[in-house]
Design an enzyme around this catalytic site. Structure first.
Site, PDB file in Angstrom:
ATOM      1  N   SER A 197      -9.793  -0.903   7.115  1.00 23.80           N
ATOM      2  CA  SER A 197      -8.896  -0.758   5.879  1.00 23.80           C
ATOM      3  C   SER A 197      -8.444  -2.210   5.156  1.00 23.80           C
ATOM      4  CB  SER A 197      -8.170   0.385   5.692  1.00 23.80           C
ATOM      5  OG  SER A 197      -8.777   1.544   5.616  1.00 23.80           O
ATOM      6  N   SER A 246      -9.745   1.562   2.841  1.00 24.74           N
ATOM      7  CA  SER A 246      -8.544   2.141   1.944  1.00 24.74           C
ATOM      8  C   SER A 246      -7.470   1.498   1.379  1.00 24.74           C
ATOM      9  CB  SER A 246      -8.001   3.403   2.823  1.00 24.74           C
ATOM     10  OG  SER A 246      -7.284   2.716   3.762  1.00 24.74           O
ATOM     11  N   LYS A 263       0.924  -1.226   0.208  1.00 26.53           N
ATOM     12  CA  LYS A 263      -0.005  -0.095  -0.114  1.00 26.53           C
ATOM     13  C   LYS A 263       0.755   1.335   0.037  1.00 26.53           C
ATOM     14  CE  LYS A 263      -3.948   1.807   2.696  1.00 26.53           C
ATOM     15  NZ  LYS A 263      -4.863   1.627   3.811  1.00 26.53           N
TER      16      LYS A 263
HETATM   17  N1  GLN Z   1     -12.828   3.716   6.447  1.00 19.55           N
HETATM   18  C1  GLN Z   1     -12.158   3.960   7.603  1.00 19.55           C
HETATM   19  C2  GLN Z   1     -11.825   5.437   7.504  1.00 19.55           C
HETATM   20  O1  GLN Z   1     -12.240   6.013   6.568  1.00 19.55           O
HETATM   21  C3  GLN Z   1     -11.063   3.199   7.820  1.00 19.55           C
HETATM   22  C4  GLN Z   1      -9.703   3.618   7.094  1.00 19.55           C
HETATM   23  C5  GLN Z   1      -8.670   2.811   7.449  1.00 19.55           C
HETATM   24  O2  GLN Z   1      -8.593   1.808   8.152  1.00 19.55           O
HETATM   25  N2  GLN Z   1      -7.542   3.322   6.903  1.00 19.55           N
HETATM   26  O3  GLN Z   1     -11.211   6.208   8.338  1.00 19.55           O
END
Ligand code: GLN
Length: 505
Positions: free
Chosen positions: A182, A158, A83
């Site tokens: 994410s 994400s 990532k």
């Molecule tokens: N969707 C969650 C957020 O927007 C989690 C994102 C993540 O785990 N990086 O914060």
């Protein structure tokens, strides 16, 4: 185009035994990554030269029988993706933001060094929601990643680029990061396995911080065993991360095939929400049956404060983000706005941030600054911290009832269509209803593929078949048990062996 990567263990064993050349495999992986990127946009950067160099080194080590090289060989010649919020000392680390578009890290993240030391080949960086903020990989300056099961849909987020790259069998495994789901939600939407380790299990050194008390790096792979291999390499104490745990690291792959007979699993009452998609409800019920058939006891448990998890998470995560992202000021990192004559430092900060940060990131910084501001701190931030404690206590109580793991959906539904939730941040945030509690409590959780949603054709759209996952949540440092339970589940169901149709093309 070839049918894509085989398993991580298969590749490692073939390279080690010199039945396959890492260089050859890497060249095929790079070609596949490039060939599928127009369709999927899973990669933001592909590291051809570096990858070939690493692959040649893996072949050279294999030729020496791995002796005297200092490398463990556990990931010998295995192509992996990262990532793009994980730093490498070659290429860029962009966080899919304009702010870091040209940012080059001077050092490797600890996880990267550990992967390289184990003989892995890093083929590129994957797309994400800017700084990890989002649930669909649509908040990226590079444009959205598409779901390999249906390119009109998001892969989740994400870590959507990592999930799509693994689902499309470009790489056998990838690293993601999980602050509120994410890793687990995109794994669910893409039909792959994803593990969020216990907070502190894996070093965060070299992970660009979003919310430091919640962030954790973890693997996504096509099967549970491969996740265990990666975790065994990346886990462990790191002097460069003050929050990393000193707990001993076991060989997570070693005990993975042990039976789960007699083990108790809990299903939280809150997991059976009526707003779940029917395919999610069905997958959960089916999973319970599978576990019972394998001799596990399944009981109902209660997480009475689960309803507050989203609110607590979006206060705490944004508060931490507003502080962490203050470093992007146009002076030290990334984008620096051009100033007119007579403009001062204030203008530099303001303009650099206005140009460099995306809309969702700005929304979160403002929200986070607000909940921390004097006069509102007690009402929001402190209350959220109290809720966090209660949420954690709920999990502890469920484990005290004898549950070795809890069974929950990873997401309330299958992958949604591109653009569907972009206009309404609240509906996007609700994607995380089953995942954020785990981060607030610091626990490990594993998503495994658990079934499919058959979506009939609608006006102007074809039918699609979309994977859904379930997650197993355990007490701190119980990754070994979670992987064992997940492994038994995938052996019994083989959902993970199904692949999107683009793979056969
Ligand atoms: N969707 C969650 C957020 O927007 C989690 C994102 C993540 O785990 N990086 O914060």
């Amino acid at each position: 185009m070839s049918r894509g990567a085989s398993s991580l263990v298969g590749i490692r064993d073939a390279v080690t035994a010199r039945r396959a050349s890492a260089e050859h495999l890497t060249a095929a992986t790079l070609a596949r990554a490039t060939g599928l990127n127009d369709a999927l946009n899973a990669f933001v950067e592909i590291h051809e030269e570096e990858a070939i160099r690493q692959a040649r080194a893996a072949d050279a080590r294999a030729a020496l029988g791995g002796k005297g090289t200092g490398a463990s060989g556990r990931l010998a010649g295995v192509p992996l993706a990262l990532k793009d919020n994980i730093c490498v000392a070659w290429g860029r680390t962009t966080c899919a933001s304009r702010m870091l578009e040209d940012y080059r890290s001077p050092y490797h993240a600890t996880v990267v060094q550990r992967l390289l030391d184990a003989g892995a080949v890093i083929v590129g960086k994957t797309n994400l929601d800017q700084f990890g903020m989002g649930s669909s990989t649509e908040h990226s300056v590079f444009g959205p990643t598409r779901n390999p099961w249906d390119p009109t849909r998001t892969p989740g987020g994400s870590s959507g680029g990592s999930a799509a790259a693994v689902a499309a069998r470009i790489v056998p495994a990838a690293l993601g990061s999980d602050t509120g789901g994410s890793i687990r939600q995109p794994a669910s939407h893409c039909g792959v396995v994803g593990l969020k380790p216990t907070y502190g299990r894996v070093s965060r050194y070299g992970l660009v911080a979003y919310a430091s008390s919640l962030d954790q790096i973890g693997p996504l792979a096509t099967n549970v065993r491969d996740c265990a291999e990666i975790l065994s390499v990346i886990a462990g104490h790191d002097a460069n991360d003050a929050t990393s745990l000193r707990a001993p690291v076991e060989d997570f792959a070693a005990g993975i095939d042990a039976p789960i007979e007699g083990l108790t699993l809990g299903v939280p009452r809150q997991a059976r929400s009526e707003s779940n998609h029917p395919a999610v409800t069905g997958a959960l019920a089916h999973a319970e049956e599978v576990f019972r058939a394998h001799g596990a006891r399944v009981i109902e448990v209660d997480l009475p404060h689960a309803a507050h998890a989203i609110a607590a998470y979006y206060v705490i995560a944004t508060a931490e983000a507003s502080s962490n992202l203050a470093r992007f000021d146009g002076v030290r990192y990334g984008r620096r706005a051009a100033l007119g004559s007579g403009e001062g430092l204030g203008a530099l900060y303001e303009r650099s941030r206005a140009e460099g940060l995306g809309e969702e990131v700005k929304r979160r910084i403002m929200l986070g600054t607000f909940v921390l501001s004097s006069g509102y701190y007690d009402a929001y931030y402190l209350t959220a911290q109290r809720a966090r404690r209660l949420i954690r206590n709920d999990y502890d109580r469920a484990f005290e009832q004898g549950c070795r793991a809890l069974l929950m959906p990873a997401s309330p539904g299958p992958a949604f269509t591109l653009g569907e939730k972009l206009a309404d941040p609240m509906t996007m945030y609700l994607e995380d209803v089953y995942t954020v509690g785990v981060n607030l409590a610091g626990l490990p959780a594993l998503t495994v593929p658990a079934g499919f949603a058959e979506i009939p054709a609608a006006s102007g759209r074809g039918a699609s078949r979309l994977p859904v996952g379930i997650q197993l949540i355990g007490p701190a440092l119980s990754e070994g048990t979670l992987l064992r339970i997940g492994r038994q589940f995938e052996r019994a169901t083989a959902w993970h062996e199904q692949v999107p149709s683009l793979i056969a093309e």
